[in-house]
Design an enzyme around this catalytic site. Structure first.
Site, PDB file in Angstrom:
ATOM      1  N   LYS A  94     -29.682  21.973 -19.437  1.00  0.00           N
ATOM      2  CA  LYS A  94     -30.368  22.559 -20.594  1.00  0.00           C
ATOM      3  C   LYS A  94     -29.618  22.220 -21.898  1.00  0.00           C
ATOM      4  O   LYS A  94     -30.255  21.961 -22.936  1.00  0.00           O
ATOM      5  CB  LYS A  94     -30.467  24.077 -20.399  1.00  0.00           C
ATOM      6  CG  LYS A  94     -31.342  24.439 -19.198  1.00  0.00           C
ATOM      7  CD  LYS A  94     -31.150  25.877 -18.755  1.00  0.00           C
ATOM      8  CE  LYS A  94     -32.004  26.203 -17.540  1.00  0.00           C
ATOM      9  NZ  LYS A  94     -31.678  27.509 -16.928  1.00  0.00           N
ATOM     10  N   GLY A 100     -36.459  28.972 -20.056  1.00  0.00           N
ATOM     11  CA  GLY A 100     -37.688  29.518 -19.466  1.00  0.00           C
ATOM     12  C   GLY A 100     -38.755  29.873 -20.478  1.00  0.00           C
ATOM     13  O   GLY A 100     -39.362  29.006 -21.103  1.00  0.00           O
ATOM     14  N   GLU A 139     -41.044  22.420 -22.466  1.00  0.00           N
ATOM     15  CA  GLU A 139     -40.568  23.687 -23.026  1.00  0.00           C
ATOM     16  C   GLU A 139     -39.973  24.604 -21.959  1.00  0.00           C
ATOM     17  O   GLU A 139     -38.953  25.276 -22.186  1.00  0.00           O
ATOM     18  CB  GLU A 139     -41.736  24.414 -23.721  1.00  0.00           C
ATOM     19  CG  GLU A 139     -41.358  25.708 -24.396  1.00  0.00           C
ATOM     20  CD  GLU A 139     -40.412  25.501 -25.572  1.00  0.00           C
ATOM     21  OE1 GLU A 139     -40.806  24.877 -26.550  1.00  0.00           O
ATOM     22  OE2 GLU A 139     -39.262  25.980 -25.490  1.00  0.00           O
ATOM     23  N   GLY A 154     -38.407  32.900 -13.909  1.00  0.00           N
ATOM     24  CA  GLY A 154     -39.445  33.766 -13.335  1.00  0.00           C
ATOM     25  C   GLY A 154     -40.820  33.174 -13.540  1.00  0.00           C
ATOM     26  O   GLY A 154     -41.040  32.346 -14.431  1.00  0.00           O
ATOM     27  N   ILE A 157     -38.555  31.401 -23.382  1.00  0.00           N
ATOM     28  CA  ILE A 157     -38.230  31.441 -24.821  1.00  0.00           C
ATOM     29  C   ILE A 157     -38.698  30.124 -25.447  1.00  0.00           C
ATOM     30  O   ILE A 157     -38.255  29.056 -25.014  1.00  0.00           O
ATOM     31  CB  ILE A 157     -36.710  31.588 -25.071  1.00  0.00           C
ATOM     32  CG1 ILE A 157     -36.116  32.709 -24.218  1.00  0.00           C
ATOM     33  CG2 ILE A 157     -36.436  31.813 -26.547  1.00  0.00           C
ATOM     34  CD1 ILE A 157     -34.593  32.813 -24.332  1.00  0.00           C
ATOM     35  N   VAL A 180     -43.421  29.137  -9.616  1.00  0.00           N
ATOM     36  CA  VAL A 180     -43.863  28.758 -10.965  1.00  0.00           C
ATOM     37  C   VAL A 180     -45.270  28.160 -10.926  1.00  0.00           C
ATOM     38  O   VAL A 180     -46.123  28.486 -11.761  1.00  0.00           O
ATOM     39  CB  VAL A 180     -42.854  27.776 -11.615  1.00  0.00           C
ATOM     40  CG1 VAL A 180     -43.374  27.308 -12.960  1.00  0.00           C
ATOM     41  CG2 VAL A 180     -41.499  28.443 -11.763  1.00  0.00           C
ATOM     42  N   GLY A 221     -32.091  38.514  -4.161  1.00  0.00           N
ATOM     43  CA  GLY A 221     -32.996  37.452  -4.601  1.00  0.00           C
ATOM     44  C   GLY A 221     -32.753  37.000  -6.037  1.00  0.00           C
ATOM     45  O   GLY A 221     -33.544  36.248  -6.598  1.00  0.00           O
TER      46      GLY A 221
HETATM   47  N1  HSE Z   1     -31.590  29.198 -12.018  1.00  0.00           N
HETATM   48  C1  HSE Z   1     -31.768  29.356 -13.437  1.00  0.00           C
HETATM   49  C2  HSE Z   1     -31.036  30.578 -13.906  1.00  0.00           C
HETATM   50  C3  HSE Z   1     -33.201  29.473 -13.854  1.00  0.00           C
HETATM   51  O1  HSE Z   1     -30.366  31.257 -13.141  1.00  0.00           O
HETATM   52  O2  HSE Z   1     -31.103  30.836 -15.104  1.00  0.00           O
HETATM   53  C4  HSE Z   1     -33.892  28.169 -13.837  1.00  0.00           C
HETATM   54  O3  HSE Z   1     -33.277  27.258 -14.690  1.00  0.00           O
END
Ligand code: HSE
Length: 433
Positions: free
Chosen positions: A208, A137, A132, A305, A139, A16, A190
């Site tokens: 979240k 991520g 944010e 991502g 959005i 990131v 991955g």
């Molecule tokens: N590891 C999280 C996911 C992404 O699989 O959505 C980062 O919060």
């Protein structure tokens, strides 16, 4: 452009961090216009200075201890991409905000656990606290709730907040394979972490959910109030049975406010194939938020991502360049409420129960008797033979009933001699109740 640059320090140069650096470089010119001043990285910090990150970092000052970034006179904004609820991320946040420097992070664990005290610190020192990228991520859902829906009473939201779980459940459904097999393949490809527990045990989605609830309801994030269950117990038979009933299994984060109290939960559940979320597959995230004026709104996109996360981080920086000091959780920190938690055991719902039992006369009668004793009314009951294992599967669904009664019934049924493994209980989630 004559305006002074906004000077950034970036702590953490993983996927990131490098994505943020790339995004700033790629869109340098237009970002200067949108921010009304240049955005300039002046210093960076990461664990390993000598790692080849595939980019030239020579233009930035290197600092070994990330907390020192906050003390630099040539830094206006600290961007934290280290991760972790405590440790250096928390120390850096406190140091930056305490010195009146705005703080941008993608770290949901930090905000879910310490968001209230950090919001206090930000407002006391006239700094911005922005996160944010921490929820869904790329959005821009926090911005949508905080700004776009500020005219509404927001009483309910739910979402697919973990891409790893959604990917695993999607592949299990598509291929008919088991959880462990899909997880292993996802790790090799991955898509899943070597230690997947934060994702598959629901912790990441719970971080979240706590943030979304805080922002929507004007309360301090209260991670400990969440009831959390992950997806390890989901088997192909559950997915097949859900499909027969017109449902899909999704790991959802849910937050609802009722009569001044709040329900916050993360768990796998059955959702009707008629709902928007049932069609969100793979690693994609989605959030459904309902406001009293606007009605239902749906946000969908990439939840992780380098590019999507950098998109959200840089958008926060642009807001700060414009002097944005909106309260982190929609209302000033002093006004954040402490709302009581609704006990999940007092809630009602429809349920699915999967049992593996000995195939002999009287077993269904024993199970029915336990359910009747807890006042649980059956909607359907099917026996499904299995060649994979001893015994047979019995799957049942209930009419609307109390979760406490259903949980007790499930436990008592699991203790019966005729029941061969721990029952699996899922909510059948309806969003109109
Ligand atoms: N590891 C999280 C996911 C992404 O699989 O959505 C980062 O919060």
């Amino acid at each position: 452009m004559s305006a002074q640059p906004l000077r950034l320090a970036v702590a953490g140069l993983g996927t990131v961090g490098i994505g943020v650096r790339e995004g700033l470089a790629k869109h340098q010119a237009v970002l200067s216009q949108r921010a009304a001043r240049p955005l300039k990285v002046v210093a960076v910090s990461a664990r390993d200075r000598h790692r080849d990150r595939g980019v030239d970092l020579a233009a930035y000052d290197w600092v070994d201890n990330p907390v020192e970034l906050a003390g630099r006179d040539d830094v206006d904004v600290v961007v934290e991409l280290i991760g972790g609820a405590d440790g250096p991320a928390l120390a850096l946040a406190k140091e930056a905000l305490g010195r009146g420097k705005s703080f941008v992070t993608a770290n949901k664990a930090l905000i879910a656990h310490h968001g209230g005290e950090l919001a206090d610190l930000a407002e006391t020192n006239d700094a911005a606290l922005k996160f944010e990228a921490g929820v869904a991520g790329g959005i821009p859902v926090l911005k949508a709730l905080r700004e776009g829906m500020s005219a509404n009473d927001l009483d309910s939201l739910h979402g697919i907040l973990n891409g790893t779980c959604n990917y695993i459940l999607t592949v299990m459904e598509r291929e008919g394979t088991g959880f462990a097999e899909v997880l292993e393949a996802a790790q090799k490809a991955g898509y899943a972490e070597a230690d997947p527990s934060f994702d598959v045990d629901g912790i990441d989605a719970a971080h979240k959910t706590a943030i979304l609830a805080a922002l929507a309801f004007g309360m301090r994030p209260d991670f400990d109030a969440l009831s959390i269950k992950g997806i390890r117990q989901i088997a192909p038979i559950d997915i097949a049975h859900a499909a027969d009933l017109g449902y899909r299994i999704k790991l959802l984060g849910l937050a609802r406010r009722r009569n001044g109290a709040v329900e916050q939960r993360v768990h796998p559940c059955m959702v009707s194939k008629d709902t928007a979320l049932a069609h969100v597959g793979g690693v994609t995230n989605a959030v459904v938020a309902t406001g009293d004026l606007v009605g239902q709104t749906v946000y969908e996109g990439a939840g992780a991502g380098a590019g999507p996360t950098a998109s959200a981080v840089i958008a926060d920086v642009v807001d700060i360049a414009h002097g944005c000091r909106r309260p982190a959780f929609s209302v000033p920190a002093d006004d954040l409420k402490a709302l009581p938690t609704l006990d999940p055991m007092e809630l009602d719902g429809n349920f699915y129960l999967r049992l593996r039992v000995v195939d002999r006369p009287g077993v269904i009668a024993e199970i029915s008797s336990v359910l009747a004793g807890e006042d649980v009314s059956l909607a359907s009951l099917i026996q499904r033979d299995t060649a994979e294992t001893d015994g047979v599967y019995v799957v049942l669904t209930t009419h609307r009933t109390n979760e406490g009664g259903m949980t007790r019934a499930s436990r008592k049924i699991g203790e019966l001699d005729s029941v061969l493994e721990e029952p699996v209980m899922l909510r059948i989630e309806r969003f109109d109740q």
